[in-house]
Structures are given as C-alpha cells and as structure tokens.
Design a protein around this motif. Structure first.
Motif, PDB file in Angstrom:
ATOM      1  N   LEU A 127       0.838  -1.188   0.000  1.00 49.98           N
ATOM      2  CA  LEU A 127       0.000   0.000   0.000  1.00 49.98           C
ATOM      3  C   LEU A 127       0.878   1.245   0.000  1.00 49.98           C
ATOM      4  CD1 LEU A 127      -2.583  -1.187   2.687  1.00 49.98           C
ATOM      5  CD2 LEU A 127      -2.814  -1.287   0.188  1.00 49.98           C
ATOM      6  N   TYR A 128       0.263   2.406  -0.218  1.00 53.17           N
ATOM      7  CA  TYR A 128       1.008   3.662  -0.154  1.00 53.17           C
ATOM      8  C   TYR A 128       1.694   3.793   1.202  1.00 53.17           C
ATOM      9  CZ  TYR A 128      -1.545   5.058  -4.341  1.00 53.17           C
ATOM     10  OH  TYR A 128      -2.068   5.129  -5.607  1.00 53.17           O
ATOM     11  N   GLY A 129       2.928   4.264   1.133  1.00 50.39           N
ATOM     12  CA  GLY A 129       3.679   4.445   2.363  1.00 50.39           C
ATOM     13  C   GLY A 129       4.659   3.333   2.650  1.00 50.39           C
ATOM     14  N   ALA A 130       4.544   2.223   1.913  1.00 50.31           N
ATOM     15  CA  ALA A 130       5.495   1.130   2.105  1.00 50.31           C
ATOM     16  C   ALA A 130       6.861   1.541   1.554  1.00 50.31           C
ATOM     17  CB  ALA A 130       5.003  -0.131   1.398  1.00 50.31           C
ATOM     18  N   GLY A 131       7.901   0.926   2.032  1.00 52.73           N
ATOM     19  CA  GLY A 131       9.242   1.210   1.536  1.00 52.73           C
ATOM     20  C   GLY A 131       9.368   0.859   0.065  1.00 52.73           C
ATOM     21  N   PRO A 132      10.217   1.569  -0.669  1.00 51.58           N
ATOM     22  CA  PRO A 132      10.313   1.340  -2.108  1.00 51.58           C
ATOM     23  C   PRO A 132      11.009   0.046  -2.487  1.00 51.58           C
ATOM     24  CG  PRO A 132      11.940   2.953  -1.422  1.00 51.58           C
ATOM     25  CD  PRO A 132      11.087   2.672  -0.225  1.00 51.58           C
ATOM     26  N   VAL A 133      11.777  -0.557  -1.572  1.00 52.23           N
ATOM     27  CA  VAL A 133      12.527  -1.774  -1.879  1.00 52.23           C
ATOM     28  C   VAL A 133      12.126  -2.874  -0.902  1.00 52.23           C
ATOM     29  CG1 VAL A 133      14.813  -2.797  -2.190  1.00 52.23           C
ATOM     30  CG2 VAL A 133      14.475  -0.363  -2.680  1.00 52.23           C
ATOM     31  N   ALA A 134      11.763  -4.029  -1.451  1.00 54.29           N
ATOM     32  CA  ALA A 134      11.446  -5.168  -0.598  1.00 54.29           C
ATOM     33  C   ALA A 134      12.689  -5.538   0.207  1.00 54.29           C
ATOM     34  CB  ALA A 134      10.985  -6.345  -1.451  1.00 54.29           C
ATOM     35  N   PRO A 135      12.586  -5.647   1.525  1.00 56.25           N
ATOM     36  CA  PRO A 135      13.772  -5.902   2.352  1.00 56.25           C
ATOM     37  C   PRO A 135      14.569  -7.130   1.926  1.00 56.25           C
ATOM     38  CG  PRO A 135      11.925  -5.266   3.725  1.00 56.25           C
ATOM     39  CD  PRO A 135      11.376  -5.439   2.343  1.00 56.25           C
ATOM     40  N   GLU A 136      13.889  -8.200   1.537  1.00 56.48           N
ATOM     41  CA  GLU A 136      14.620  -9.407   1.147  1.00 56.48           C
ATOM     42  C   GLU A 136      15.380  -9.185  -0.149  1.00 56.48           C
ATOM     43  OE1 GLU A 136      13.970 -14.241   0.658  1.00 56.48           O
ATOM     44  OE2 GLU A 136      12.240 -12.916   0.970  1.00 56.48           O
ATOM     45  N   LEU A 137      14.795  -8.437  -1.081  1.00 51.36           N
ATOM     46  CA  LEU A 137      15.497  -8.120  -2.321  1.00 51.36           C
ATOM     47  C   LEU A 137      16.747  -7.300  -2.024  1.00 51.36           C
ATOM     48  CD1 LEU A 137      15.295  -8.153  -5.522  1.00 51.36           C
ATOM     49  CD2 LEU A 137      14.443  -5.820  -5.281  1.00 51.36           C
ATOM     50  N   ALA A 138      16.619  -6.308  -1.150  1.00 53.68           N
ATOM     51  CA  ALA A 138      17.769  -5.478  -0.800  1.00 53.68           C
ATOM     52  C   ALA A 138      18.859  -6.317  -0.139  1.00 53.68           C
ATOM     53  CB  ALA A 138      17.338  -4.341   0.124  1.00 53.68           C
ATOM     54  N   ARG A 139      18.455  -7.234   0.736  1.00 53.41           N
ATOM     55  CA  ARG A 139      19.443  -8.066   1.431  1.00 53.41           C
ATOM     56  C   ARG A 139      20.194  -8.964   0.459  1.00 53.41           C
ATOM     57  NH1 ARG A 139      19.437 -13.094   3.025  1.00 53.41           N
ATOM     58  NH2 ARG A 139      17.200 -13.370   2.603  1.00 53.41           N
ATOM     59  N   LEU A 140      19.458  -9.616  -0.448  1.00 56.67           N
ATOM     60  CA  LEU A 140      20.087 -10.512  -1.413  1.00 56.67           C
ATOM     61  C   LEU A 140      20.990  -9.749  -2.379  1.00 56.67           C
ATOM     62  CD1 LEU A 140      17.003 -12.749  -2.217  1.00 56.67           C
ATOM     63  CD2 LEU A 140      19.065 -13.466  -0.981  1.00 56.67           C
ATOM     64  N   LEU A 300      13.524  -4.514 -14.189  1.00 56.66           N
ATOM     65  CA  LEU A 300      13.998  -4.239 -12.846  1.00 56.66           C
ATOM     66  C   LEU A 300      15.518  -4.192 -12.845  1.00 56.66           C
ATOM     67  CD1 LEU A 300      12.740  -5.542  -9.480  1.00 56.66           C
ATOM     68  CD2 LEU A 300      15.166  -5.811 -10.011  1.00 56.66           C
ATOM     69  N   ALA A 301      16.051  -3.162 -12.194  1.00 54.90           N
ATOM     70  CA  ALA A 301      17.492  -3.051 -11.985  1.00 54.90           C
ATOM     71  C   ALA A 301      17.745  -2.664 -10.541  1.00 54.90           C
ATOM     72  CB  ALA A 301      18.108  -2.016 -12.929  1.00 54.90           C
ATOM     73  N   VAL A 302      18.828  -3.172 -10.008  1.00 50.11           N
ATOM     74  CA  VAL A 302      19.262  -2.852  -8.647  1.00 50.11           C
ATOM     75  C   VAL A 302      20.444  -1.907  -8.733  1.00 50.11           C
ATOM     76  CG1 VAL A 302      20.298  -3.789  -6.557  1.00 50.11           C
ATOM     77  CG2 VAL A 302      18.443  -5.021  -7.688  1.00 50.11           C
ATOM     78  N   LEU A 303      20.437  -0.868  -7.913  1.00 54.54           N
ATOM     79  CA  LEU A 303      21.530   0.097  -7.876  1.00 54.54           C
ATOM     80  C   LEU A 303      22.069   0.207  -6.459  1.00 54.54           C
ATOM     81  CD1 LEU A 303      19.199   1.307  -9.943  1.00 54.54           C
ATOM     82  CD2 LEU A 303      20.796   3.214 -10.105  1.00 54.54           C
ATOM     83  N   THR A 304      23.365   0.432  -6.360  1.00 55.59           N
ATOM     84  CA  THR A 304      23.962   0.852  -5.098  1.00 55.59           C
ATOM     85  C   THR A 304      24.923   1.985  -5.406  1.00 55.59           C
ATOM     86  OG1 THR A 304      25.041   0.112  -3.062  1.00 55.59           O
ATOM     87  CG2 THR A 304      25.961  -0.699  -5.130  1.00 55.59           C
ATOM     88  N   GLY A 305      25.301   2.723  -4.386  1.00 52.16           N
ATOM     89  CA  GLY A 305      26.200   3.848  -4.593  1.00 52.16           C
ATOM     90  C   GLY A 305      26.340   4.663  -3.325  1.00 52.16           C
ATOM     91  N   ASP A 306      26.826   5.889  -3.476  1.00 57.94           N
ATOM     92  CA  ASP A 306      26.985   6.738  -2.297  1.00 57.94           C
ATOM     93  C   ASP A 306      25.614   7.177  -1.781  1.00 57.94           C
ATOM     94  OD1 ASP A 306      26.578   9.895  -3.088  1.00 57.94           O
ATOM     95  OD2 ASP A 306      27.226   8.690  -4.796  1.00 57.94           O
TER      96      ASP A 306
END
Length: 444
Positions: A127-140, A300-306
């Motif tokens: 729903l609205y207000g949820a974090g933009p990245v699923a925690p498990e996706l971010a962890r993996l 879908l693409a995953v990004l990391t950075g500063d």
C-alpha cells in the motif's frame, strides 16, 4: 549561420517550435549553428531570457546541443529519432543476429515465480507508504554486491538500467554538462545523454573497456560524469580487467568530483570477475539489470552507490512512479533464491558460441572482438556494404552507426540466436562481405 531560414516567434514555445520546424523540414540540417541568444533576441525584439528558455527547451528535447562558447548547434540526430530506428526490418527467411536479445531457451519460466509473488502479495498487499525496496530483495542484492567487492552503500530499485542511469544523471548534472560515454557503446546511453540536454564526450574502447588515455582526455575536457560498462559491453563485448580497473581508479582519484556510473551489463551471464571502480569519487553508482539473465520484461534493476546519490534518486522517484512494483520485486527474489538460472551454464553457453565465432573470423583474417557477453564486434571498412552483403547472404546484423560517435565503422553480431554448428557458414559470409579485414584491437 542559418542560410535563408529565419527563426520566428515572440514566446519561448514559439521560438522553439520554429527551430524544430526547421530541423524537421531539413532547412536546419545537422550541425547548423544557431545564433547567440542575445543576437536572436535582438532580431526578434524579445528579452534574451525568452530565447534562453527556448534554447533550454530544445536542449531538453534533444534537438540541439550546447558546447560552451562554441554555441548551440542542431544535433546530428534529434532524440526523437533514436538509434534503434537505424535498424533494418529483417526479411522472412533471414537469420536475425541483429536484435540483441538473450537466448529465450536460457531464460527461466516466470509462471512459478509470479505465482509465488502473488501469494506473498495476498498475505501482505503493498500500500502507499510502504518502503520502495522489498527488504529481502535489498538483502540478497547487497550480499551479491559484497561478494563482488562493490563498496558498501544503500540499495535502490529502478525500472531497468537506463531508468536508473537517467535518474542518476538528472540528480547531479545540469543542461550543457558533459558526460564521457564509451564509443562504440550502448545506443541507449548515447541517445539518453543528449536527450537530457547533456553533451557526449566519446571515449575509445578496447577489449579491456574504456581506454585510460581516452578517459583522461575526456576528464581534462571537462566531463562531469563517466559511464563505464563493467562486463559484456554492448556492442564490443569488452570487460574491464584488473589492470585497467587499477588504472581507471588511479585516474578517477585525481577527479573526485566526477560522477561515476558503472553498468554491470553482464551480471548473471558472464563468468569473468567484476573489477569495480566505485568508491574512488565522491558520487558513484553501480547498476545491475535483470534483463539479460532473467528476461527483459521484468524491467527491474538494482543500484547501489553513495548515500547522497541514492537519496536523491529515491526522492525523485517518489515524485514519479513511487516505486517499482513489489510483485516484480517478489518474483525476482523467488528467481534468485530458487536457483532458476544456472549462471555458470548460461555464461558457458554464450561463451562457446561467441568464442567460436571470434576464432573462426580470425582464421579467415577478420579481426573480431567479443571478450564477454552476447555480442561480437567486427570493425569493417564500409559497414553499409557489409550489412547489405550479409543480408543478401541470409544474415541480418546491426550496423555500427547504432553504437558509435567518432569510432570507425563496424558491425555487431549477437550470438544468442546462433548455434556453434552455424559458425563456419556465418564466418565465411562475413569474410566474403568484408573484403578488407580491420586490424588491431582499438575500435576508433
């Protein structure tokens, strides 16, 4: 300056429309130098700010490019005509090595992962207000990045690599800024940069990626950003090796304000190690798309950075789409955790076909390049002649004009639709079409 063509209008929108009309009709051919803003304002009897606004609109639309004191010129190809438009319609019966798509037989089925995503969604709808990245996706994703030596940083998710690159460029640069881009390189990036009102500074490439001397020249010329393909570079197959990475990191350390964007295009389909460049400059990102390994339609693409860059990206994303669908994120998690793709087997499959073609061409006196990924790049004397001859012989390949700015002519062959058994016949056809082979490993 403009010949007989007269720019008209009293408002910024009308002035911009007059220039666009001249470009569309051919009255303002590519390279036409536009009048200085104050001069045109005087001719039209308007405030210089009005002309400045018109020129800004034209830059943002990709119609013109501005090069400091050298002024504003009509682009060689407006962004409304993307490089994909240069590709041919493949006739029936012709083998298509031009499309650039992955081998469908190596892509995983999505029915199971999508069903699993739907079940997870049913338990906890997004729903609205949820974090933009699923925690498990971010962890993996972060664990995978850590394993490859990518510096620590937060994780963001965008709708594909180009979406992420666009958001990062927009987060730091302003119209007129210069971006160093590989040449030959990905047509999407070569089109995106001027479409954002930025200037392309071409950087020559060899089998180890962007040449250090070419990057140094671009940085000395004022490049505010550098886009590097880490592995499986499109179209040349280049991959940044360990020594080249050391050279580029040392160079970038002398330019800490330059924005670095690394596109790990080959993630999931190559077996060469990643040699990341990030962390040397103040602002940097590394982008990994799921397209080649899991299917282009996942978007879908995953990004990391500063932290600053990722915060700006996510802030702007909130004002637009908000987030990438959690359903897609959950499906990617399922794909990653279920081992749906055997990365080693995929890399081996593409590598066997690519290496066989490169070797067969070399045996026939043709200098071909394809260190990693899906593509083989063949420098030629006249790419139009080669493309036409190959089409007549039953093979469709991509003309190098799709990928280059200043680099010499060439053609790209995508091996994903090729079998090893077909390699000798294709190599014979390429050798016959390219009457003069190109020597060396430099693509400029």
């Amino acid at each position: 300056m403009l010949g007989d063509y007269r720019i008209t209008g009293r408002g910024a929108a009308d002035i911009a429309a007059a220039v666009e009309a001249g470009v569309a009709s051919g009255a303002l051919p590519p390279g036409s130098l536009l009048p200085p803003m104050r001069e045109l304002a005087g001719d039209l009897g308007v405030n210089p700010n009005t002309v400045a606004a018109a020129y800004r609109t034209l830059r943002e639309r990709g119609v013109i490019e501005t090069d400091g004191r050298r002024g504003s010129r009509v682009r060689s190809r407006p962004s409304s005509t993307p490089r994909d438009a240069l590709r041919m319609v493949v006739p029936e019966g012709v083998r298509d090595l031009a499309e650039g798509n992955p081998d469908v037989s190596l892509l995983p089925a999505l029915d199971g992962p999508l069903a699993a995503a739907a079940r997870r969604y049913a338990q906890a709808p997004t729903l609205y207000g949820a974090g933009p990245v699923a925690p498990e996706l971010a962890r993996l994703a972060r664990a995978d990045l850590d394993a490859d030596g990518v510096p620590p940083g937060p994780v963001a998710v965008t709708s594909g690599a180009l979406d992420g690159i666009e958001r990062v460029l927009a987060a730091h640069l302003r119209a007129g800024d210069a971006v160093a881009v590989e040449d030959p390189g990905w047509g999407g990036a070569l089109d995106l940069v001027p479409a954002l009102g930025l200037r392309v500074l071409p950087v020559a490439v060899d089998d180890d990626g962007p040449r250090t001397d070419a990057v140094a020249r671009a940085l000395a010329a004022g490049a505010r950003a550098l886009i590097v393909t880490a592995r499986a570079q499109n179209p040349t197959g280049a991959a940044v090796g360990a020594e080249r990475a050391r050279e580029l990191r040392a160079l970038l350390a002398q330019h800490p304000e330059v924005l670095l964007i690394e596109d790990d295009h080959g993630h999931g389909i190559v077996d060469l190690p990643l040699h990341p460049l990030g962390g040397v400059t103040r602002h940097w990102v590394l982008v990994r798309s799921t397209a080649k390994a899991y299917g282009p339609d996942l978007r879908l693409a995953v990004l990391t950075g500063d932290a600053v860059t990722l915060d700006r990206l996510r802030g702007r994303q909130r004002l637009g789409p908000g987030w990438v669908s959690r359903l897609i994120q959950y499906a990617v998690v399922e794909l990653w955790t279920s081992g749906a793709v055997d990365r080693t087997a995929v890399a081996r499959s593409y590598g066997q076909r690519r290496d066989a073609l490169v070797e067969a061409l070399r045996e026939r006196g043709i200098a071909a390049h394809g260190r990693s990924g899906l593509n083989v790049w063949v420098p030629v004397v006249d790419e139009t002649v080669v493309v036409t001859r190959l089409l007549a012989a039953g093979w469709a390949v991509t003309p190098g004009a799709v990928f280059r700015v200043e680099a010499g002519p060439g053609v790209r062959l995508t091996v994903s639709q090729l079998s090893v058994a077909e390699v000798p016949g294709l190599a014979d056809a390429v050798a016959a079409a390219a009457s003069v082979g190109a020597a060396g490993v430099r693509y400029d």
